[in-house]
Scaffold this active site. Structure first.
Site, PDB file in Angstrom:
ATOM      1  N   ASP A   1      46.731  15.959   2.154  1.00 21.85           N
ATOM      2  CA  ASP A   1      47.721  16.764   1.424  1.00 21.85           C
ATOM      3  C   ASP A   1      48.866  17.148   2.341  1.00 21.85           C
ATOM      4  O   ASP A   1      49.884  17.652   1.894  1.00 21.85           O
ATOM      5  CB  ASP A   1      47.047  18.036   0.867  1.00 21.85           C
ATOM      6  CG  ASP A   1      46.027  17.681  -0.196  1.00 21.85           C
ATOM      7  OD1 ASP A   1      46.341  16.803  -1.023  1.00 21.85           O
ATOM      8  OD2 ASP A   1      44.916  18.251  -0.186  1.00 21.85           O
TER       9      ASP A   1
ATOM     10  N   ASN B   1       0.846  -1.189   0.000  1.00 22.99           N
ATOM     11  CA  ASN B   1       0.000   0.000   0.000  1.00 22.99           C
ATOM     12  C   ASN B   1       0.897   1.261   0.000  1.00 22.99           C
ATOM     13  O   ASN B   1       1.986   1.235   0.584  1.00 22.99           O
ATOM     14  CB  ASN B   1      -0.887  -0.077   1.264  1.00 22.99           C
ATOM     15  CG  ASN B   1      -1.487   1.237   1.642  1.00 22.99           C
ATOM     16  OD1 ASN B   1      -0.867   2.012   2.361  1.00 22.99           O
ATOM     17  ND2 ASN B   1      -2.681   1.491   1.168  1.00 22.99           N
TER      18      ASN B   1
ATOM     19  N   PHE C   1      39.599  10.105  -8.523  1.00 23.33           N
ATOM     20  CA  PHE C   1      38.439  10.820  -7.977  1.00 23.33           C
ATOM     21  C   PHE C   1      38.885  12.202  -7.536  1.00 23.33           C
ATOM     22  O   PHE C   1      39.987  12.360  -6.999  1.00 23.33           O
ATOM     23  CB  PHE C   1      37.833  10.039  -6.797  1.00 23.33           C
ATOM     24  CG  PHE C   1      36.956   8.908  -7.252  1.00 23.33           C
ATOM     25  CD1 PHE C   1      37.500   7.806  -7.892  1.00 23.33           C
ATOM     26  CD2 PHE C   1      35.583   8.953  -7.062  1.00 23.33           C
ATOM     27  CE1 PHE C   1      36.698   6.763  -8.348  1.00 23.33           C
ATOM     28  CE2 PHE C   1      34.765   7.926  -7.499  1.00 23.33           C
ATOM     29  CZ  PHE C   1      35.319   6.829  -8.144  1.00 23.33           C
TER      30      PHE C   1
ATOM     31  N   CYS D   1      -5.818  -2.387  -2.584  1.00 22.46           N
ATOM     32  CA  CYS D   1      -6.677  -1.859  -1.514  1.00 22.46           C
ATOM     33  C   CYS D   1      -7.694  -0.843  -2.034  1.00 22.46           C
ATOM     34  O   CYS D   1      -8.501  -0.318  -1.262  1.00 22.46           O
ATOM     35  CB  CYS D   1      -5.805  -1.238  -0.430  1.00 22.46           C
ATOM     36  SG  CYS D   1      -4.633  -0.069  -1.090  1.00 22.46           S
TER      37      CYS D   1
ATOM     38  N   LYS E   1      52.062  12.535  24.434  1.00 26.21           N
ATOM     39  CA  LYS E   1      50.900  13.407  24.256  1.00 26.21           C
ATOM     40  C   LYS E   1      51.336  14.859  24.476  1.00 26.21           C
ATOM     41  O   LYS E   1      51.905  15.174  25.535  1.00 26.21           O
ATOM     42  CB  LYS E   1      49.826  12.997  25.274  1.00 26.21           C
ATOM     43  CG  LYS E   1      48.530  13.724  25.083  1.00 26.21           C
ATOM     44  CD  LYS E   1      47.501  13.290  26.131  1.00 26.21           C
ATOM     45  CE  LYS E   1      46.305  14.212  26.059  1.00 26.21           C
ATOM     46  NZ  LYS E   1      45.639  14.379  27.329  1.00 26.21           N
TER      47      LYS E   1
HETATM   48  C1  LIG Z   1      -5.180  -9.362   1.903  1.00 24.82           C
HETATM   49  C2  LIG Z   1      -3.857  -8.869   2.409  1.00 24.82           C
HETATM   50  C3  LIG Z   1      -2.990  -8.259   1.524  1.00 24.82           C
HETATM   51  C4  LIG Z   1      -1.761  -7.796   1.960  1.00 24.82           C
HETATM   52  N1  LIG Z   1      -0.911  -7.191   1.056  1.00 24.82           N
HETATM   53  C5  LIG Z   1       0.284  -6.718   1.477  1.00 24.82           C
HETATM   54  C6  LIG Z   1       1.172  -6.113   0.553  1.00 24.82           C
HETATM   55  O1  LIG Z   1       0.912  -5.993  -0.634  1.00 24.82           O
HETATM   56  N2  LIG Z   1       2.361  -5.664   1.032  1.00 24.82           N
HETATM   57  C7  LIG Z   1       2.717  -5.769   2.355  1.00 24.82           C
HETATM   58  O2  LIG Z   1       3.792  -5.324   2.706  1.00 24.82           O
HETATM   59  N3  LIG Z   1       1.881  -6.359   3.235  1.00 24.82           N
HETATM   60  C8  LIG Z   1       0.673  -6.835   2.837  1.00 24.82           C
HETATM   61  N4  LIG Z   1      -0.163  -7.422   3.733  1.00 24.82           N
HETATM   62  C9  LIG Z   1       0.263  -7.540   5.128  1.00 24.82           C
HETATM   63  C10 LIG Z   1       1.211  -8.710   5.320  1.00 24.82           C
HETATM   64  O3  LIG Z   1       0.615  -9.905   4.890  1.00 24.82           O
HETATM   65  C11 LIG Z   1       1.609  -8.786   6.781  1.00 24.82           C
HETATM   66  O4  LIG Z   1       2.324  -7.631   7.152  1.00 24.82           O
HETATM   67  C12 LIG Z   1       2.365 -10.027   7.117  1.00 24.82           C
HETATM   68  O5  LIG Z   1       2.657 -10.033   8.505  1.00 24.82           O
HETATM   69  C13 LIG Z   1       3.648 -10.131   6.352  1.00 24.82           C
HETATM   70  O6  LIG Z   1       4.281 -11.345   6.656  1.00 24.82           O
HETATM   71  P1  LIG Z   1       5.471 -11.952   5.789  1.00 24.82           P
HETATM   72  O7  LIG Z   1       6.384 -10.804   5.493  1.00 24.82           O
HETATM   73  O8  LIG Z   1       6.090 -12.965   6.677  1.00 24.82           O
HETATM   74  O9  LIG Z   1       4.901 -12.574   4.583  1.00 24.82           O
HETATM   75  C14 LIG Z   1      -1.391  -7.928   3.323  1.00 24.82           C
HETATM   76  C15 LIG Z   1      -2.273  -8.552   4.195  1.00 24.82           C
HETATM   77  C16 LIG Z   1      -3.503  -9.000   3.760  1.00 24.82           C
HETATM   78  C17 LIG Z   1      -4.441  -9.644   4.745  1.00 24.82           C
END
Ligand SMILES: Cc1cc2nc3c(=O)[nH]c(=O)nc-3n(C[C@H](O)[C@H](O)[C@H](O)COP(=O)(O)O)c2cc1C
Length: 407
Positions: A282, A128, A324, A161, A291
């Protein structure tokens, strides 16, 4: 063909990794896939196994784990994978997996094996847009870059999302191209010996005080690591205060400019290329034993040191010398003036040191150069061509310098 290790974490784009794996497999590469447990909600290990022909690594410990078997066979999966990889790719890389890698946390197969590899690592974040812009994520990505990992900037567009912004996993064809460009590096410097100098010299005033400079050695380290990635046998002469690399590079520390001069005499004879990034003092001072008392004022007599760079081609006339130069560009006015200024500033290194290329750093900016992890440089060649390399991490700058000069 190469051994490509792919790590899949639980970003929603994990389903796209199947296409990436298919594309790479079609080219004849061997694919070894690791997943986080949560990624199994999005993509099925069975589907991946059908394509790769190998089991997907998820757990560090198998159900029927036996330490006796390990001790007998001397093989542990996550270490074997780390050794076998020609490249390590995490796609998609979640904010969570990025954070764990940045902290050196090793609590699953991906994060443990990444610590054990010296292969190039490509991280493809996807998340996201708010998660991407969060200072924690940005800080963690900077940390990963400082480890020499390469980060692919996510694409912008509509996100899972429902919002529009940055965070999409780049098209798998674009990721494949990036992987291929990393894999192709190995051949460029095959059979070549490269010497890199980095960091600032330290001239003692007495047993406690020194004269030094602000050079961190980060540019030298980046060039030494990149030259290794391009297949060279690398000797890295670094100041005692510089960070060293965990790659199999020959490290030799120096303190004073005289020490660096002696080390260069020993290393340059058989070398093909030298990147001389070290900031050599330089001046030196006659060292006072013990010291110096702080009870009264003292005058320091600064004696100028000889220009080490001017001796390089005398030691090995066939070597390709990339020097450099630190320049304050603050007073530059317009394109033409800037170009002629760069050429004038580099002139002495071409004339006195017979440098083949001069890399000019702008020291008037606080966001690049000394101590910073980023740089922006100009490559000036003997025939007065000037190429600007826009601001990027020192690792990326090192890559671009090598590509520009040698490709
Ligand atoms: C439907 C869904 C989509 C997700 N998409 C992302 C994503 O695109 N990027 C991200 O960093 N975390 C995303 N998350 C959150 C991660 O799954 C979460 O932070 C998880 O703990 C990451 O674990 P891992 O790094 O061990 O796979 C998503 C969670 C859900 C439920």
């Amino acid at each position: 063909m190469s051994n490509i290790v792919i790590g899949i974490s639980s970003g929603i784009a994990a389903f796209k990794s199947l296409d990436l794996i298919k594309l790479l497999k079609k080219d004849g590469h061997s694919l070894y896939v690791m997943m986080t447990k949560k990624a199994m909600h999005i993509v099925s290990p069975g589907k991946i196994e059908e394509i790769t022909g190998y089991p997907v690594f998820i757990d560090l410990f198998e159900d029927n784990f036996s330490y006796e078997k390990i001790l007998k066979e001397k093989k542990i999966d996550h270490i074997e994978i780390a050794k076998k990889a020609d490249i390590f790719v995490i796609a998609p890389a979640t904010a969570n997996t990025i954070a764990r890698c940045a902290c050196g946390i090793a609590d699953d197969f991906i994060t443990t094996s990444i610590l054990a590899t010296i292969s190039p690592v490509l991280i493809c974040p996807s998340m996201n847009d708010k998660m991407w812009h969060h200072p924690a994520t940005q800080h963690n990505l900077k940390t990963l870059e400082s480890y020499g990992y390469e980060i692919m900037t996510p694409a912008s567009g509509s996100l899972a999302c429902g919002t529009d912004g940055i965070g999409r996993l780049p098209d798998v064809k674009v990721i494949k191209k990036y992987i291929e460009s990393i894999l192709s590096r190995k051949k460029l410097f095959e059979g070549k010996k490269v010497v890199v100098t980095g960091g600032g010299t330290i001239e003692p005033i007495d047993d406690v005080r020194v004269i030094t400079n602000r050079s961190s050695g980060k540019m030298g380290k980046a060039l030494a690591e990149m030259a290794y990635r391009y297949g060279a046998e690398v000797t890295y002469l670094h100041s005692k205060t510089s960070q060293i690399s965990c790659l199999p590079i020959k490290h030799i520390p120096f303190s004073t400019s005289d020490e660096l001069s002696d080390l260069l005499t020993q290393s340059l004879m058989t070398a093909d290329i030298v990147f001389h990034t070290a900031a050599v003092s330089d001046f030196t001072v006659k060292k006072h034993n013990g010291k110096i008392s702080s009870e009264k004022d003292h005058d320091l007599h600064l004696e100028s040191t000889h220009k080490i760079i001017n001796t390089i081609k005398k030691i090995n006339p066939k070597i390709l010398l990339i020097g450099f130069k630190a320049v304050s560009m603050r007073h530059s006015e317009g394109e033409t003036t800037e170009r002629s200024r760069l050429i004038n500033e580099s002139h002495k290194l071409f004339k006195d040191a017979h440098a083949d290329y001069v890399i000019v750093n702008d020291i008037s900016r606080k966001d690049i150069g000394f101590e910073s992890s980023d740089n922006e440089v100009y490559i000036v060649s003997k025939d007065k061509k000037v190429k600007k390399i826009e601001k990027a991490s020192k690792m990326k700058i090192a890559d671009k310098i090598i590509r520009y000069i040698f490709k």
